[in-house]
Design a protein around this motif. Sequence first.
Motif, mmCIF file in Angstrom:
data_model
loop_
_atom_site.group_PDB
_atom_site.id
_atom_site.type_symbol
_atom_site.label_atom_id
_atom_site.label_comp_id
_atom_site.label_asym_id
_atom_site.label_seq_id
_atom_site.Cartn_x
_atom_site.Cartn_y
_atom_site.Cartn_z
ATOM 1 N N GLY A 319 0.817 -1.225 0.000
ATOM 2 C CA GLY A 319 0.000 0.000 0.000
ATOM 3 C C GLY A 319 0.841 1.261 0.000
ATOM 4 N N LEU A 320 1.801 1.368 -0.923
ATOM 5 C CA LEU A 320 2.731 2.502 -0.944
ATOM 6 C C LEU A 320 2.220 3.630 -1.829
ATOM 7 C CD1 LEU A 320 6.060 0.481 -1.293
ATOM 8 C CD2 LEU A 320 4.859 1.159 0.777
ATOM 9 N N ILE A 321 2.594 4.876 -1.484
ATOM 10 C CA ILE A 321 2.181 6.053 -2.260
ATOM 11 C C ILE A 321 3.367 6.994 -2.442
ATOM 12 C CG2 ILE A 321 -0.223 5.961 -1.476
ATOM 13 C CD1 ILE A 321 0.440 8.200 0.506
ATOM 14 N N TYR A 322 3.253 7.876 -3.485
ATOM 15 C CA TYR A 322 4.243 8.936 -3.717
ATOM 16 C C TYR A 322 4.004 10.097 -2.762
ATOM 17 C CZ TYR A 322 6.053 6.906 -8.063
ATOM 18 O OH TYR A 322 6.666 6.089 -8.992
ATOM 19 N N ALA A 323 4.929 11.066 -2.769
ATOM 20 C CA ALA A 323 4.805 12.231 -1.897
ATOM 21 C C ALA A 323 3.579 13.063 -2.238
ATOM 22 C CB ALA A 323 6.067 13.098 -1.995
ATOM 23 N N ASP A 324 3.147 13.024 -3.528
ATOM 24 C CA ASP A 324 1.972 13.804 -3.917
ATOM 25 C C ASP A 324 0.670 13.026 -3.756
ATOM 26 O OD1 ASP A 324 2.224 11.947 -5.927
ATOM 27 O OD2 ASP A 324 2.561 13.407 -7.538
ATOM 28 N N GLY A 325 0.734 11.816 -3.181
ATOM 29 C CA GLY A 325 -0.468 11.045 -2.899
ATOM 30 C C GLY A 325 -0.792 9.994 -3.931
ATOM 31 N N VAL A 352 3.684 4.949 3.403
ATOM 32 C CA VAL A 352 3.038 3.659 3.701
ATOM 33 C C VAL A 352 1.686 3.983 4.364
ATOM 34 C CG1 VAL A 352 3.222 1.463 4.921
ATOM 35 C CG2 VAL A 352 5.294 2.587 4.035
ATOM 36 N N ARG A 353 0.616 3.637 3.656
ATOM 37 C CA ARG A 353 -0.707 3.970 4.180
ATOM 38 C C ARG A 353 -1.129 2.926 5.215
ATOM 39 N NH1 ARG A 353 -4.067 7.519 2.185
ATOM 40 N NH2 ARG A 353 -3.048 7.543 0.140
ATOM 41 N N LYS A 354 -1.492 3.441 6.424
ATOM 42 C CA LYS A 354 -1.913 2.559 7.520
ATOM 43 C C LYS A 354 -3.415 2.236 7.390
ATOM 44 C CE LYS A 354 2.078 2.633 9.614
ATOM 45 N NZ LYS A 354 2.233 3.247 10.924
ATOM 46 N N ALA A 358 -3.883 6.916 8.259
ATOM 47 C CA ALA A 358 -2.666 7.706 8.449
ATOM 48 C C ALA A 358 -1.559 7.198 7.520
ATOM 49 C CB ALA A 358 -2.215 7.638 9.901
ATOM 50 N N VAL A 359 -0.598 8.079 7.218
ATOM 51 C CA VAL A 359 0.493 7.729 6.314
ATOM 52 C C VAL A 359 1.821 7.821 7.066
ATOM 53 C CG1 VAL A 359 1.732 8.313 4.196
ATOM 54 C CG2 VAL A 359 -0.754 8.572 4.288
ATOM 55 N N GLN A 360 2.575 6.747 6.953
ATOM 56 C CA GLN A 360 3.927 6.737 7.505
ATOM 57 C C GLN A 360 4.887 7.053 6.356
ATOM 58 O OE1 GLN A 360 5.390 2.915 8.750
ATOM 59 N NE2 GLN A 360 6.945 3.795 10.090
ATOM 60 N N TRP A 361 5.688 8.139 6.522
ATOM 61 C CA TRP A 361 6.592 8.569 5.453
ATOM 62 C C TRP A 361 8.000 8.042 5.708
ATOM 63 C CZ3 TRP A 361 4.582 10.373 1.185
ATOM 64 C CH2 TRP A 361 3.334 11.012 1.218
ATOM 65 N N GLU A 388 7.141 12.720 10.958
ATOM 66 C CA GLU A 388 6.951 13.999 11.651
ATOM 67 C C GLU A 388 7.559 15.141 10.859
ATOM 68 O OE1 GLU A 388 7.904 16.039 16.018
ATOM 69 O OE2 GLU A 388 8.397 13.928 15.622
ATOM 70 N N GLU A 389 8.741 14.922 10.341
ATOM 71 C CA GLU A 389 9.406 15.952 9.553
ATOM 72 C C GLU A 389 8.615 16.296 8.301
ATOM 73 O OE1 GLU A 389 13.352 16.159 6.690
ATOM 74 O OE2 GLU A 389 13.383 14.855 8.468
ATOM 75 N N GLU A 390 8.066 15.271 7.638
ATOM 76 C CA GLU A 390 7.305 15.492 6.412
ATOM 77 C C GLU A 390 6.002 16.232 6.695
ATOM 78 O OE1 GLU A 390 6.641 15.346 2.288
ATOM 79 O OE2 GLU A 390 8.427 15.040 3.520
ATOM 80 N N ASN A 391 5.337 15.887 7.778
ATOM 81 C CA ASN A 391 4.083 16.563 8.131
ATOM 82 C C ASN A 391 4.333 18.045 8.422
ATOM 83 O OD1 ASN A 391 2.606 14.229 7.781
ATOM 84 N ND2 ASN A 391 2.685 13.639 9.955
ATOM 85 N N GLN A 392 5.435 18.336 9.151
ATOM 86 C CA GLN A 392 5.765 19.737 9.429
ATOM 87 C C GLN A 392 6.097 20.482 8.135
ATOM 88 O OE1 GLN A 392 8.963 19.621 12.235
ATOM 89 N NE2 GLN A 392 7.664 19.040 13.976
ATOM 90 N N LYS A 393 6.768 19.806 7.259
ATOM 91 C CA LYS A 393 7.124 20.425 5.983
ATOM 92 C C LYS A 393 5.873 20.768 5.191
ATOM 93 C CE LYS A 393 9.450 19.367 1.615
ATOM 94 N NZ LYS A 393 10.179 18.333 0.850
#
Length: 955
Positions: A319-325, A352-354, A358-361, A388-393
Motif C-alpha cells: 500500500g505505498l504512495i508517492y509524496a503527492d499522494g 506507507v498507508r496505515k 494515516a500515512v507513515q513517510w 513527523e518531519e514530512e508533516n511539518q514540511k
Amino acid sequence: MALSNSHTPQTKRPDCCVGSGEILQRLEALLALSCDWLWETDAQHRLTDIIGKDGRVRCLFQSWIGRPFWQLAESCASTKHGRSRLKDDFELLRPLTGQVCRVTGKDGMALFFQINGEPRFDEDGNFLGYWGVAQDVTERERLSRRAMISDQIVRSTNAVVIVCDAAGVIDWVNPGFEQLTGYTLPEVRHRKPGDVLQCPETDRETIRQLGDAVRDGREIRTTILNQAKSGRKYWLDLEIKPVRSPDGDLIGFIAVQNDITELLESRRRLEIVIENMAAGIVLHGSDGNIVAANSEACRLLQMTEDQMKGREVLDPSWGLIYADGRSMGGHEMPSSIALSTGEKVENQMVGVRKPNGAVQWLRVNAQISGASATHDREVVASFVDVTEEENQKREREATRTLLKEVIETIPDGVAAFDETDRLILFNEAFRQYYLNSDVKLRTGMRFRDIIEKGLQAGFYADAGETDTEKRKWLDWRLHQHRNPQEVVVQKLTDGRWFQIRERVSSSGIKVGVRSEITALKQAEDDLRRIAETDPLTRAATRDIMLRSLAEVLHPEATSVSKAVFGIVDIDDFKAINDKYGHGGGDVILTETVKRLTEVVGLQCGGLVARLGGDEFAFLAHACGREGFLPEDFTALHGQLCQPVWVDGQQVSPRASLGVAHIPADGQTAGEILKNADLALYRAKGSGRNTWKTYDPKYRRCLERRQILREALQQDIKDKRIGVAFQPQVETGTRKLVGFEALARWSHGGTAVSPEEFVAIAEEMGAGCALGAVVIERACEEYGALIKSGVNPGHLALNLATSQLSDPGFSDWIDALLARFPEIRGRLEFEITETVLLDQKSDEITRNVRWLHAAGIGLSLDDFGTGYGSLKHLWRLPISKLKIDKSFIRDIGTDANVDTIVQTMIVLAHGLNLEVVAEGVETEAQLEFLLDIGCDSVQGYLISKPMTLTHYFEYS
C-alpha cells in the motif's frame, strides 16, 4: 680442451715449437666432435680466426674478425668489473678462465659464451696473441636466470608458500611463512603443518577435510583458523595443490595461504553496525524477494524478519504512495528500480498507508550490493521514518503558499532570506527587478550569489568599472543587507532606479522591499542637467569637467593611463562674429561641440564642456586601446576645421588644440588643465590652426618666454633692437644688387633667434612696434651709407601680419619715406603666404596694393612652403619670388627637387617676376641656379648677415 695456466711471457713452452697451423688442424679435428669453438687473436688482441664444427661459427660471427674480444662482449657475468675487467686481462696477458660473456647475434637474440684462453709467445718470448676455446652456454644461462627469477618471486611475495613432500611433510617455506607464523624453516622442516600451526579452536571438520585431500592427492581450498608461534590466532584462506612428475606420480604439495583475519573481523563488525543502525536495512534477492532485514526495518514495518523473508518487492499489500499522494506500483519502488536498472536511488520519499488512513513517510535509498560478480544481483534498501518531519514540511508549505499569494498582490518587489542568507520567498515584482540581467532566481540561492551574478552581467550602474571598485561596492552592499541602517538607492544599467528598504527579524530572517523610483530620479536628473549644461551648445559646464577629471585621476581608477584631456580654442572667433553676427558665431560654437561629441564625447564615457566664450574642453578615454596616437589628434583637428554653413555661406573655422595625457602630464585636475593650456599656448605660438600635446619643456619654455617677454618689451620701448644685413647678388656676375635687413636681439649676452622673439612680440601685441624699430634702424643705416656715396642697391625688409593688418600702416610708411628720402625707390618688403592667409585679408590686401602704388617693391618670401601660392601670384602685385632655402638645400641630391626649383623659375619668369634663391651655400648649388636662369641669390656662400660697415670694409 685443456690450456696451460702459465702467463709469464719469458717462459719457453714446448708447443711453441709446433707450427700454429698444425696445432689448429689438430684442434679442428677435436672440435668437430665437440660443441666448442677455437678462437685466435693477433698481438693487438684482434680476432684473426674462429673455428667451430663445420665452420658455422666463423660464418655466423664473420663480423667479429678484426675486432678486440672485449668490444664484442656486452657484459661479463663471471667478473665483478664487466668488460672493462676483460680488457685488463687481455692487455696484462692474463690467462682467461671461465669468463661468461653476453653478445647479441645477427637475429638480435642474446647469446652467452664461456671462454678460456691464454697468451701465445714465440721461441724468443715475443707475444703473438691469444688462443683459446669458447663454449655456447646460452641455454644454461637462461635456465639459471629463470630459476633465480622464480626463486625471487616466491621469496618476494606476501603470500605464504609451503612446499611439502608426498606425505604432507614440510620441505620448504618462503619468508612470508616465517613472517606470518614466527617459525623459521629449520623449526618446521620435516614436520606436518597441522602439527605446528593448529590450535584447539581450529575446526575439526576442516582438519579432517584437509587430511583426506592430502591422502587422496587432491586439490583443496578452504578457510582455517591457525595459531602463530607468538600465540596470535589468525584466519587463512588456504589452497593446496598436488605436484606430480611427468609420469603422473605424486611427488609433493604446494600450499598457498593468505591472511584474511582482518577481512573476517571487518565483516563481523559490519554486521553489528547494520543490526544497530537507526535506519531500516532490507536485502532483496535477484528475484525481488526479501532475504534479510535488520531489527530497525522490522520495527518500522511492524513485522518480524521471518514474516518479511520471502515477501516480494511487488507485493500489493504494501500500500505505498508517492509524496503527492499517487499510488506507487511495485515496479516503481526504489528496490525494484535499482534491481531493474542497476542505478542507485537516493532519498526517494515513500508513503506507507496505515489501516486507519494515516500515512507513515519513509525516506528510502536503494542500490545494487557490492557482492562478487559471480553471485546473483542483490539490492540493499535503507530507510528512515521521516513522518513527523514530512508533516511539518507540508504545514510550512501550506503557510508559504498562502503568504506567497498575499505578497504577489504587492506591486513592490518583496524577498525574504533565511538566517544563512538563502532566498526562501519572493514575488513576481522581485523577479521583474532582475528582468534585464543574467540572474535566474530560485529559492535556495544565496544573496551573495545573486549580487555577484548581477555584477558579472553589469547589472548595477553604480558598481564602478574596475575590479577594485566592484569588490568595494559588493562589500558595501553585503554589509547593508546584513546590517540595514538606511534606505539604499540603486541605479540599474537598463536605466531603472530603485529604493531598497530592508530589515532583519529577531530570528535572522532578512526581508527586503524594492520600490521603483525611476520617474522621480528622471525628474531630478532633468533639473541637474539644466544646472550642469551650457544652454547654447548643450555641452557640460566647467565644474562638471573638473569633477570628471578628478574622478579619472582618482587612485583607484584603472582608466587613468588611457585618457586625454584637451582644450580647443576657435582662432579669430571675434572676426567671425564681426562678419556673420552673433548668430553665425553661435552656429560655429554649436557645431564645434557637436563635432567634439561625435569624436570623443560618446566613446567610453567621454565628456565635452564649454569653458567659456569660444574655448572648449574634452575628456576622452582610449576604450581598451594602448593609448592615443598623433593621427588621432590630426583627425580630430581636421574634423573641427571642416566648413560650416552660416547663412548660406561656407565658413572654414580654424582651431588651436592643446592636449595633456592622463596621468603622465599631471596628478590633479588643476595640473592637467594647466598643462593642456600650455600645449594650447604652444599651438597658438606655432602659427595657430594646429595641435600640440604637452611636453614638460613647455613649462620651462613658458618661464623663459616670460623673462624674454619682459626684457623684449623694454628693449623695443628703448629701441635696443639690432639689424644685420645679408647681401643679394646677381647669379652670374655676383654683382651686389641689394641687402635683406634682418632683426637681431640679445638677452643677457646671448643671442635670441628671430623666430622666437618675433613670435613673442606678436603674442604680446608688440609686433608693429618691433617692426617699426627694425625698419627705422635699417632705413637709418641704409640712408647714412647712401649719403656717404655708396650704392648698396635695394633694401628688403620683412613685414609681419600685425603690420600689414594695421589700418595706419600706410600713413606710417609715408612718414618714414619723408624722414629717409634716400631710400625712396630702393625699399622692398617681403611678405609670406601665411601673412596673406590671415582672417584680416581685406585690410592686408588694401595695404599691399597701396605699397605697390607707392613704388615699393613686394616679394613673396618662402615660396613653395605655404598654401595657395599660385592664387597669390596673379591676385596681388608681386614683383619678385624668393625660393625657400629648404628647396635650395636639396639641389643636386634629389632629382625631384631639381625639377621643382626649375619649374618655379620658369613659372616666375613666365609671369614677369624676378627670382631670388635664399640659403645658397655651395658652388654646385650656385652653378645649378645659374644654368636654370635664377636672377639673384643670397646665402652663406656669398656672405653671412653682418653690419653694413663690416661688409663694405672687408668685401
